[in-house]
Each structure stands twice: as C-alpha cells, then as structure tokens.
Scaffold this active site. Sequence first.
Site, PDB file in Angstrom:
ATOM      1  N   ASP A  39       0.698  -1.452   0.001  1.00  0.00           N
ATOM      2  CA  ASP A  39       0.097   0.138  -0.038  1.00  0.00           C
ATOM      3  C   ASP A  39       0.768   1.234  -0.232  1.00  0.00           C
ATOM      4  O   ASP A  39       1.815   1.377   1.026  1.00  0.00           O
ATOM      5  CB  ASP A  39      -0.898  -0.011   1.269  1.00  0.00           C
ATOM      6  CG  ASP A  39      -2.174   0.870   1.083  1.00  0.00           C
ATOM      7  OD1 ASP A  39      -2.148   1.859   0.584  1.00  0.00           O
ATOM      8  OD2 ASP A  39      -3.195   0.413   1.453  1.00  0.00           O
ATOM      9  N   THR A  84      -6.922   3.476  -2.529  1.00  0.00           N
ATOM     10  CA  THR A  84      -6.693   2.159  -2.086  1.00  0.00           C
ATOM     11  C   THR A  84      -7.743   1.102  -2.855  1.00  0.00           C
ATOM     12  O   THR A  84      -7.420   0.122  -3.485  1.00  0.00           O
ATOM     13  CB  THR A  84      -6.715   1.912  -0.412  1.00  0.00           C
ATOM     14  OG1 THR A  84      -5.451   2.676  -0.228  1.00  0.00           O
ATOM     15  CG2 THR A  84      -6.335   0.703  -0.142  1.00  0.00           C
ATOM     16  N   LYS A 123      -6.296  -3.879   6.068  1.00  0.00           N
ATOM     17  CA  LYS A 123      -7.371  -2.820   5.902  1.00  0.00           C
ATOM     18  C   LYS A 123      -8.594  -3.887   5.347  1.00  0.00           C
ATOM     19  O   LYS A 123      -8.179  -4.650   4.216  1.00  0.00           O
ATOM     20  CB  LYS A 123      -7.081  -1.827   4.650  1.00  0.00           C
ATOM     21  CG  LYS A 123      -6.373  -0.612   4.891  1.00  0.00           C
ATOM     22  CD  LYS A 123      -5.858   0.243   3.964  1.00  0.00           C
ATOM     23  CE  LYS A 123      -5.050   1.441   4.326  1.00  0.00           C
ATOM     24  NZ  LYS A 123      -4.739   2.233   3.211  1.00  0.00           N
ATOM     25  N   ASP A 124      -9.746  -3.677   5.469  1.00  0.00           N
ATOM     26  CA  ASP A 124     -10.826  -4.721   4.932  1.00  0.00           C
ATOM     27  C   ASP A 124     -10.881  -4.209   3.564  1.00  0.00           C
ATOM     28  O   ASP A 124     -11.278  -5.483   2.951  1.00  0.00           O
ATOM     29  CB  ASP A 124     -12.350  -4.309   5.792  1.00  0.00           C
ATOM     30  CG  ASP A 124     -12.539  -2.657   5.531  1.00  0.00           C
ATOM     31  OD1 ASP A 124     -12.000  -2.168   4.857  1.00  0.00           O
ATOM     32  OD2 ASP A 124     -13.355  -2.129   6.504  1.00  0.00           O
ATOM     33  N   ASP A 179       1.227   2.317   4.043  1.00  0.00           N
ATOM     34  CA  ASP A 179       0.243   3.583   3.744  1.00  0.00           C
ATOM     35  C   ASP A 179       0.199   4.583   4.992  1.00  0.00           C
ATOM     36  O   ASP A 179       0.449   5.650   4.821  1.00  0.00           O
ATOM     37  CB  ASP A 179      -1.017   2.856   2.939  1.00  0.00           C
ATOM     38  CG  ASP A 179      -1.971   4.183   2.669  1.00  0.00           C
ATOM     39  OD1 ASP A 179      -1.594   4.848   1.806  1.00  0.00           O
ATOM     40  OD2 ASP A 179      -2.867   4.304   3.396  1.00  0.00           O
ATOM     41  N   HIS A 223       1.678   8.423   5.121  1.00  0.00           N
ATOM     42  CA  HIS A 223       0.479   9.577   5.141  1.00  0.00           C
ATOM     43  C   HIS A 223       1.189  10.472   6.372  1.00  0.00           C
ATOM     44  O   HIS A 223       1.197  11.563   6.434  1.00  0.00           O
ATOM     45  CB  HIS A 223      -0.855   9.079   5.522  1.00  0.00           C
ATOM     46  CG  HIS A 223      -1.489   8.690   4.502  1.00  0.00           C
ATOM     47  ND1 HIS A 223      -2.105   9.451   3.386  1.00  0.00           N
ATOM     48  CD2 HIS A 223      -2.242   7.372   4.162  1.00  0.00           C
ATOM     49  CE1 HIS A 223      -2.713   8.762   2.458  1.00  0.00           C
ATOM     50  NE2 HIS A 223      -2.575   7.609   2.779  1.00  0.00           N
ATOM     51  N   ASP A 238      -0.945  -0.351  -4.876  1.00  0.00           N
ATOM     52  CA  ASP A 238      -2.335   0.039  -5.223  1.00  0.00           C
ATOM     53  C   ASP A 238      -2.105   1.620  -5.621  1.00  0.00           C
ATOM     54  O   ASP A 238      -3.415   2.022  -5.974  1.00  0.00           O
ATOM     55  CB  ASP A 238      -3.320  -0.142  -3.840  1.00  0.00           C
ATOM     56  CG  ASP A 238      -2.572   0.559  -2.706  1.00  0.00           C
ATOM     57  OD1 ASP A 238      -1.752   1.073  -2.519  1.00  0.00           O
ATOM     58  OD2 ASP A 238      -3.631   0.975  -1.818  1.00  0.00           O
ATOM     59  N   HIS A 267      -2.153  10.772  -1.530  1.00  0.00           N
ATOM     60  CA  HIS A 267      -2.081  10.276  -2.892  1.00  0.00           C
ATOM     61  C   HIS A 267      -3.660  10.643  -3.719  1.00  0.00           C
ATOM     62  O   HIS A 267      -4.602  10.848  -2.941  1.00  0.00           O
ATOM     63  CB  HIS A 267      -1.791   8.956  -3.011  1.00  0.00           C
ATOM     64  CG  HIS A 267      -2.452   8.147  -2.086  1.00  0.00           C
ATOM     65  ND1 HIS A 267      -3.905   7.591  -2.219  1.00  0.00           N
ATOM     66  CD2 HIS A 267      -2.141   7.750  -0.599  1.00  0.00           C
ATOM     67  CE1 HIS A 267      -4.205   6.884  -1.273  1.00  0.00           C
ATOM     68  NE2 HIS A 267      -3.039   6.994  -0.111  1.00  0.00           N
TER      69      HIS A 267
HETATM   70 ZN    ZN Z   1      -3.560   2.565  -0.367  1.00  0.00          ZN
HETATM   71 ZN    ZN Z   2      -3.279   6.232   1.563  1.00  0.00          ZN
END
Ligand code: ZN
Ligand code: ZN
Length: 548
Positions: A35, A76, A158-159, A304, A308, A351, A487
């Site tokens: 990610d 994502t 992440k789901d 990810d 961030h 992603d 992003h």
């Molecule tokens: Zn992502």
């Molecule tokens: Zn992100």
Amino acid sequence: MKKSILILFLFLISFKISYSQKTNKPKLVIGLVIDQMRYDYLYRFSEKYGDKGFKRLLKEGFHLENTHYNYIPTKTAVGHSSIYTGTTPQNHGIIGNNWYDKSLKQSIYCVDDSNYNSVGTNGTSGQKSPYKLHTTTITDQLRLAQNLKGKTISIAIKDRSAILPGGHTANAAYWFEGGEEGNWITSSFYMETLPEWVIKFNNNGNVEHYLNQSWDTYYPIETYTESIIDNNPYEGTFIGESKPVFPHNIPELKKLNDNFSLLKMIPAGNSITTDFTIAAIEGEQLGQSNEQIDFLAISYSSTDYVGHRYGVDSKEIEDTYIRMDLEIARLLTYLDKHIGKNEYTLFLTADHAVAQTPNYLNSLKIPGGYFDDVKFNEYIKSLSLKQFNSDKIIENISNYQLFFDKAELKRLNLQTIDVENFFAEELLNFDKVYKTITAHTLQTSEFTQGIYGLVQQGYNQKRSGNVFIIPDPSVIGSGNKKTGTTHGSGYSYDTHVPLIFFGFGIKQGSSNKYYPIIDIAPTLANLLQIEFPNGVTGKIIDEALEHN
Ligand code: ZN
Ligand code: ZN
C-alpha cells in the site's frame, strides 16, 4: 494380454494427465500489494536491502519499470479493484474508497454491506462484502475455471484491501480489527464462524508482543542517508508525541492511539500480516495439491499509514521499507520451502504511489500546496447563488467532483449541460485548479491519453458526478493538516508503481515500456490458461511470460 495393454495404456494416460497438470500450472498464485509503494523505493533504499527480498525479485523475476495507474483517483479501494479486475472504475464501479451515492443521497463506503454480520468481532466492522464491485476478478475466474476446486484466501489489515482482491467467490477474506480487540476478523459473506487456525492465531499473543516493543530504526539512524533529518516540520506525530522522532515509544503511545489500532500504523503491522499469511497457508493447506491452483491475495497496509503521517522523505519511511524488504524475504523463503521453488507464481505491485509532502517541496522552491476545501465550498455556493439564485443546485462535493441536485435543476427549469458548463468554466478561477471537465464531455468524447483520459477511465456513468476538478501538480487536499502527505491524483508521483512478476511461467528480465496497471489480470489469466475477468480492458504483458 489385451487386458494388460489396456491397463498400461490407462496408466500412461493418467500419468500424462498428472504430469501435465504439474508442469503447466503453478500450485499457488500470490498477489502482493504494498500500500502506497512508489516505484523509486525499489532503488532509493536499495543499499539497505538484503539479497532475499526486493533485490531477489528484481534479479530473478521480470520487472515492468514503467507501470502506471491509468485513471483518477489513485486510492486504495480503486487500486486493488483495478489490479484484480483488469479494468478501470469506468467498468468495475469502485470509484473511490468512499463516494456520494446519488440514489441514496449519502456518502457510502466501498465494502459496507449491512446484509451481512460480523464474524470474529462484536462490532459492526465485519459487515462487509464486495457487492459494489461490478465485474469479476482474476481470483473469481480461477475459481470458476476449476469448478470452485482451487481456494482463494485474501488478507490485509484494511478490510477493502482484503475484500476487493478476493472478488465475489473468495473462500475467505480476513482483515484486522484494532481498538480494544486486536483480532483478525471477517464477514458472514464468507463464513459463519472463524476457522480453528484463525481463532488460534488471534489467541497467540502476537499483537501484544509487537505492541510491547518500541519502534526504533533497524540500522543505526546515522546510516539512513537516503532520507532527510529525523526532526523536521513536514511530519505528523502520534497523539502524545511532541516531535516526530525515533524511537517511538509504542507501549506508552498505545493507549492514546486507539490501543490495538496503533499496530496498523507501524511496521510491525506488516510483520503480523506475514505471520497471518503463513498461518493461512498452513491452516488452509494452500498450494499443496497438484490437482488445483490456489490464490493467495496479500496486501501490506502499514506502509500507507506510515507514508501518510511522515511522508516520502522521512526516516520513518526509509525504516519501514528496510523492514518491508525483510518481510518479503521471509515470505519468499517460506514459499520456497513449503510450496517449492518455481512451483508458485507471484506478482508484486502497489495500489497507488504518493506525493512528496507539499510543504517540503515548497521549502525547495518547488511549486505545490494544499487545496482549500472550505473556501472551495464557499466559492461554489456564492457562484450558485449569484448565477442561479439557489444554493441547492450542488447536492454534494467530494473526490473533486460536483454532484447536482436533479430536482432543483428541474424546479429552476435548468438544463444539466448548461449548469455543468457554467461551473466547469468558473471553477478554473479558483486557486490551484488546473483543469475542469464535465460529465457531458466525458460521455460524448473519447480521450485516449492525457489527464482527461485518466479522468474518463475513472468516470463511471452511474456513480460519478457532474463536474470534475483537477488540481495543480503536488497539490493535495488535507483539511487543516499541513504535515504528511497523500495520493489520489493522475500525476506520475501517484500513478507510477513497481510491478514485478516472479516464479513459475515468468521470464527473467526487465522492460521500460509503458504498461497500465490493468494489464496484470489478463497477463495472469494467460499464464493460467483461464478466461479473463468479465470487464477486462487490459492486455497481456507478453514479454514477461515464458512460452513453452
Ligand atoms: Zn492505498
Ligand atoms: Zn493512503
């Protein structure tokens, strides 16, 4: 005599069948999505990588060095959907992580589905499904091709990164529930109760173990010469920290940062993803049969969260990728031993990538900045009042799109096309808007390249808005936050990602030819000799494949 010839004949036939099945197909396909990984991370930190992770993939696999997302927005849910369906939001329908639903008249989340129950948690975070994804995935096609004999297991913190790659027919998708729980959970879309191996994993104390350790740099921090100084004004902090510097005292920060959710936001979140993946291979006996091909879709999400908060140029990102490299090495070594070298096919990609922090770029006199959402909304309201004497024309503004209130247009006897054109023209005057385009234009013209082409690929006629705004390069929307980054754009810093194929059926080498991300699924379909996903618009990356 005749009988023995017949037996010999049957023996040879059955030998031929099992022999060809074994040699023409891999036992397991592994999709690895990291990610927010930028293409340049493969090289920027390469001096610190070992020989068994990224470098091994580059050396033994086939690297497509010029692979890009070919739509906006680079987010994502959209990225995972496009990798696995081989097409863009125009067709697969996942136009964001969240978007405004025109018929429900509310914002929705891509994988929410209240028709299903949580499994493994008492909360609602298991009420999910992939039903908003309109087309099939490569994982679906593999299940269909084998009459549901092969298994698909999909895993991510992440789901959305677990659910969407698994498609509509996954045997299971698992994701991580933080807060007070710290467990891997799922939805009744897949099953009614967690399998024994998942329950065992959830009780093994790994989560607590990881959160009992401070996050310090893997190598001495003074050797991290590929990133800017640790204490800089461009990075965010955890709640309870006054400076964005190592070591991050995780045990102390845990309580203030939503307990087990803190694990998602540090490199240990990637480690537990590998731990869980290995448990899944063992628990589900993946890749153990010559009769079927299984698919394991893994997404590493913690990269990810770190990106961030701290941004591209931080020591934290450098450390996160040094540790990511170790996770890749651990996984490859495991797969070699338990599935067999060259018995599996793997691809690694991301992603989306990410922008460098605008404030940092500004400090180097590079343009960029922050899109002011609050002022933008006020500006639209005042335009609307002035021109149409109504502030109800725009029903919603989200994902750089304006959604019109059809009833209000009708009441005022306004034509949609005229109102779209008016806003498209006027919004160009707003600070940091680069271009605008209307839904009408997207429906009536075909863009084969350029930034309008990317908007068009991301435009879904049923779900998207009326007017699209494209901000200037290195401009991000961030609310009040002026640290860290994000992003979502169509610029190269967000679209350019690594893509490496590795293992069974894959040539050794590299290419710097342009490929869109949607080429991954048809390439795999060709390698596996199965039908393409039903909305596919990508092509086969022929030069990466061995031809027997
Ligand atoms: Zn992502
Ligand atoms: Zn992100």
